[in-house]
Design a protein around this motif. Structure first.
Motif, PDB file in Angstrom:
ATOM      1  N   ALA A  71       0.845  -1.199   0.000  1.00 58.22           N
ATOM      2  CA  ALA A  71       0.000   0.000   0.000  1.00 58.22           C
ATOM      3  C   ALA A  71       0.876   1.244   0.000  1.00 58.22           C
ATOM      4  O   ALA A  71       0.627   2.198  -0.746  1.00 58.22           O
ATOM      5  CB  ALA A  71      -0.926  -0.006   1.209  1.00 58.22           C
ATOM      6  N   ARG A  72       1.910   1.223   0.804  1.00 54.01           N
ATOM      7  CA  ARG A  72       2.795   2.393   0.873  1.00 54.01           C
ATOM      8  C   ARG A  72       3.486   2.600  -0.468  1.00 54.01           C
ATOM      9  O   ARG A  72       3.677   3.722  -0.916  1.00 54.01           O
ATOM     10  CB  ARG A  72       3.805   2.223   2.003  1.00 54.01           C
ATOM     11  N   ASP A  73       3.855   1.488  -1.135  1.00 55.92           N
ATOM     12  CA  ASP A  73       4.514   1.597  -2.452  1.00 55.92           C
ATOM     13  C   ASP A  73       3.596   2.197  -3.515  1.00 55.92           C
ATOM     14  O   ASP A  73       4.068   2.804  -4.470  1.00 55.92           O
ATOM     15  CB  ASP A  73       4.955   0.216  -2.952  1.00 55.92           C
ATOM     16  N   LEU A  74       2.294   1.980  -3.373  1.00 56.07           N
ATOM     17  CA  LEU A  74       1.353   2.447  -4.399  1.00 56.07           C
ATOM     18  C   LEU A  74       0.881   3.873  -4.137  1.00 56.07           C
ATOM     19  O   LEU A  74       0.139   4.438  -4.935  1.00 56.07           O
ATOM     20  CB  LEU A  74       0.140   1.512  -4.465  1.00 56.07           C
ATOM     21  N   SER A  75       1.303   4.438  -2.994  1.00 50.81           N
ATOM     22  CA  SER A  75       0.863   5.800  -2.677  1.00 50.81           C
ATOM     23  C   SER A  75       2.054   6.743  -2.663  1.00 50.81           C
ATOM     24  O   SER A  75       3.198   6.326  -2.438  1.00 50.81           O
ATOM     25  CB  SER A  75       0.155   5.826  -1.323  1.00 50.81           C
ATOM     26  N   SER A  76       1.774   8.027  -2.927  1.00 54.23           N
ATOM     27  CA  SER A  76       2.863   9.006  -2.910  1.00 54.23           C
ATOM     28  C   SER A  76       2.914   9.732  -1.567  1.00 54.23           C
ATOM     29  O   SER A  76       3.895  10.388  -1.252  1.00 54.23           O
ATOM     30  CB  SER A  76       2.687  10.021  -4.040  1.00 54.23           C
ATOM     31  N   ARG A  77       1.836   9.625  -0.816  1.00 58.32           N
ATOM     32  CA  ARG A  77       1.818  10.210   0.531  1.00 58.32           C
ATOM     33  C   ARG A  77       1.004   9.286   1.420  1.00 58.32           C
ATOM     34  O   ARG A  77      -0.158   8.985   1.135  1.00 58.32           O
ATOM     35  CB  ARG A  77       1.199  11.616   0.505  1.00 58.32           C
ATOM     36  N   TRP A  78       1.603   8.798   2.465  1.00 61.98           N
ATOM     37  CA  TRP A  78       0.946   7.829   3.346  1.00 61.98           C
ATOM     38  C   TRP A  78       0.736   8.485   4.702  1.00 61.98           C
ATOM     39  O   TRP A  78       1.683   8.643   5.477  1.00 61.98           O
ATOM     40  CB  TRP A  78       1.821   6.568   3.471  1.00 61.98           C
TER      41      TRP A  78
END
Ligand code: AMP
Ligand code: MG
Length: 343
Positions: A71-78
């Motif tokens: 999930a973190r890899d697919l988002s630019s801001r977590w």
């Protein structure tokens, strides 16, 4: 292909994962409803989802993953709050909308800068995701606007073979879709009620905005895509009754006296049972009468999601009395204009 939810066959999961990586479509069970999955990072593969469902390209897909690190890899801001939420609710029926990473194709997010992510709580779904080794975009495995599938038979009757593999692990346990929560603003916004209640989310995030139910026939693209008024719908016109059982039965009687074949769908008033049974009950009634009536359920816990689905399945036709004018309105639906057309 039949697969045991308690002990899924490895060789079947390996084959399913291979199909996903090769750009094919796999219909699979989750705890919410059955999904139609494709390789989320392969636009040609996800294009096949839209085609199989007849889904407009403006309606974005939820991306399913096997582990939070993805999930973190697919988002630019977590956001920090996401970690607190996933600790509590993943795997489970909570979808988080976050700023998307450039690796996520625009076609699955309907050109938005955000992506919707979830880890499902189902052994077969998780096994498929692990075996595929890639994120899997998967909306519900029904034709656009229709009743969501909660069994493999439902998927087959909706999609009629428009997939490469269907994994059959029996009926889904929860029965309604995930809660969709937007974490891109200062305050989290609940976009779609679902398997995790607003109160539970509030207990983690504190302040929570709940999106007001949209009543336009087109989704209001500004905030919540895909929240169409007409959704989850049987082909037979449906009317939702917000009131005690006698209102519904009196209406059925009044319509019967007018020569109308009105069917009453029995749905439990226990929110959890109603959620579990909802789509099966709607599907079983479809085509059996000229008009269907169903009672809404108490609005707490899963009842909020159930009532949201009933509101849309009935296209906003919610009645609260058994007066002559209410019966007139229902009579006007029967054989009437445009209410029972298919999509
Ligand atoms: P389905 O998987 O068919 O239950 O539908 C997925 C739903 O998730 C969409 O119809 C939207 O309501 C919601 N959704 C998916 N992606 C996004 C996004 N990027 N922003 C907001 N909502 C989303
Ligand atoms: Mg759907």
């Amino acid at each position: 292909m039949v697969i045991d939810v308690a002990d899924p066959d490895r060789s079947v999961l390996i084959e399913a994962g291979r199909i996903i990586r090769a750009g094919g479509l796999v219909a699979f069970p989750t705890e919410t409803v059955y999904g139609l999955g494709a390789h989320a990072l392969d636009p040609e593969a996800t294009e096949r989802i839209f085609a199989a469902k007849g889904r407009p390209s403006t309606d974005p897909l939820i991306v399913h993953i096997a582990a939070a690190a993805q999930a973190r890899d697919l988002s630019s801001r977590w956001p920090d709050v996401a970690d607190r939420l996933i600790e509590q609710f993943w795997p489970g029926p909570l979808t988080l909308v976050v700023a998307k990473s450039p690796v996520v194709p625009d076609s699955i997010t309907a050109n938005r800068s955000t992506v919707a992510l979830r880890i499902p709580a189902h052994r077969v779904a998780l096994g498929l995701l692990e075996s595929a080794g890639v994120p899997v975009a998967a909306p519900s495995a029904n034709r656009f606007g229709r009743i969501s599938p909660t069994s493999a038979d439902d998927v087959e009757s909706e999609l009629q073979g428009r997939y490469d593999l269907l994994l059959d692990a029996g009926a889904t346990t929860l029965g309604v879709e995930s809660t969709v929560l937007d974490l891109t603003g200062e305050t989290p916004v609940l976009l779609r009620p679902g398997g995790v209640s607003a109160d539970l989310i509030r207990s983690i995030v504190g302040d929570l905005k709940v999106l007001k139910r949209q009543t336009t026939s087109e989704a209001d693209d500004a905030l919540a895509p895909g929240q169409f008024l007409r959704h989850y719908s049987p082909l037979t016109p449906l009317v939702a009754v917000d009131g005690e059982a006698p209102i519904a039965t009196d209406l059925v009687d009044a319509l019967t006296r007018r020569g109308i074949n009105a069917g009453y769908l029995e749905l439990s008033q226990d929110p959890g049972t109603a959620a579990h049974d909802l789509y099966r009950v709607l599907r079983s009634g479809d085509g059996t009468a000229q008009v269907l009536l169903v009672r809404m359920v108490p609005s707490h816990g899963l009842g909020v999601a159930v009532n949201d689905r009933l509101y849309r399945a009935s296209q906003g036709r919610v009645v609260a009395d058994a007066s002559d004018s209410t019966a007139d309105m229902i009579e006007s639906l029967v054989g009437g204009q445009g209410t029972s057309s298919t999509q």
